[in-house]
Write a protein that holds these residues in place. Structure first.
Motif, mmCIF file in Angstrom:
data_model
loop_
_atom_site.group_PDB
_atom_site.id
_atom_site.type_symbol
_atom_site.label_atom_id
_atom_site.label_comp_id
_atom_site.label_asym_id
_atom_site.label_seq_id
_atom_site.Cartn_x
_atom_site.Cartn_y
_atom_site.Cartn_z
ATOM 1 N N ALA A 109 74.090 129.759 96.765
ATOM 2 C CA ALA A 109 72.908 129.291 97.494
ATOM 3 C C ALA A 109 71.612 129.682 96.785
ATOM 4 O O ALA A 109 70.625 128.941 96.829
ATOM 5 N N GLU A 110 71.622 130.820 96.107
ATOM 6 C CA GLU A 110 70.412 131.273 95.408
ATOM 7 C C GLU A 110 70.085 130.378 94.212
ATOM 8 O O GLU A 110 68.904 130.133 93.930
ATOM 9 N N HIS A 111 71.095 129.870 93.512
ATOM 10 C CA HIS A 111 70.848 128.890 92.438
ATOM 11 C C HIS A 111 70.165 127.657 93.025
ATOM 12 O O HIS A 111 69.177 127.152 92.490
ATOM 13 N N LEU A 112 70.731 127.187 94.135
ATOM 14 C CA LEU A 112 70.204 125.983 94.777
ATOM 15 C C LEU A 112 68.785 126.219 95.290
ATOM 16 O O LEU A 112 67.904 125.368 95.094
ATOM 17 N N PHE A 113 68.548 127.359 95.908
ATOM 18 C CA PHE A 113 67.221 127.645 96.444
ATOM 19 C C PHE A 113 66.184 127.747 95.330
ATOM 20 O O PHE A 113 65.077 127.215 95.456
#
Length: 166
Positions: A64-68
């Motif tokens: 999720a952090e990559h996406l965010f």
């Protein structure tokens, strides 16, 4: 006398059972609603950038952090949150530092195509569900943002809270 209609969705086809005048009839490939979601080039771009970011760090998984981070770096969204007074430089810096230093356990030199985590699947499922329930045909950036925010057991959510995006 009222009719009874039962819709059955299987993996490959849809059926409708109708009870009328004490007689059941079966209709195959019945499609009462058009639930076909259309792709959104903005979302496709953000997801591709998140996958590329995971590959650059040799991460086995896209999280999720990559996406965010890729969402925040996406120019229209970046400008939007900047206009609301979010410290985007600090947010990007914190996310980049987190990905570089705290996700080292995801490094796998043999992986060329990172996989989505269960948490990332939940993010997409929530976004898709929001689209379906609001009778829209494609996921928008706000759906992705709200879905990431709902993933409360993630550092992406932590950074949203830290930068008053909640």
């Amino acid at each position: 006398m009222t009719n009874v209609v039962i819709c059955i969705w299987l993996q490959t086809s849809q059926f409708q059972l109708t009870l009328a005048n004490s007689k059941w009839t079966l209709s195959e490939n019945f499609q009462p609603f058009n639930f076909m979601l259309q792709t959104n080039p903005e979302i496709d771009h953000i997801v591709a950038e998140a996958t590329k970011l995971a590959q650059e760090h040799k991460h086995e998984y896209v999280v999720a952090e990559h996406l965010f981070l890729c969402l925040v770096k996406y120019k229209p969204f970046h400008e939007l949150i900047s206009n609301y007074g979010i410290d985007t430089a600090g947010l990007v810096g914190d996310l980049e530092k987190y990905i570089s230093t705290q996700l080292t356990f995801l490094v796998n030199d043999k992986v060329t195509d990172p996989k989505k985590t269960h948490a990332l699947e939940r993010v997409f499922n929530r976004a898709f569900t929001q689209v379906l329930f609001s009778a829209r045909s494609h996921v928008q950036i706000i759906d992705l943002f709200l879905s990431i925010h709902a993933e409360s057991n993630s550092y992406a959510h932590y950074f949203m809270t830290k930068y008053s995006m909640d």
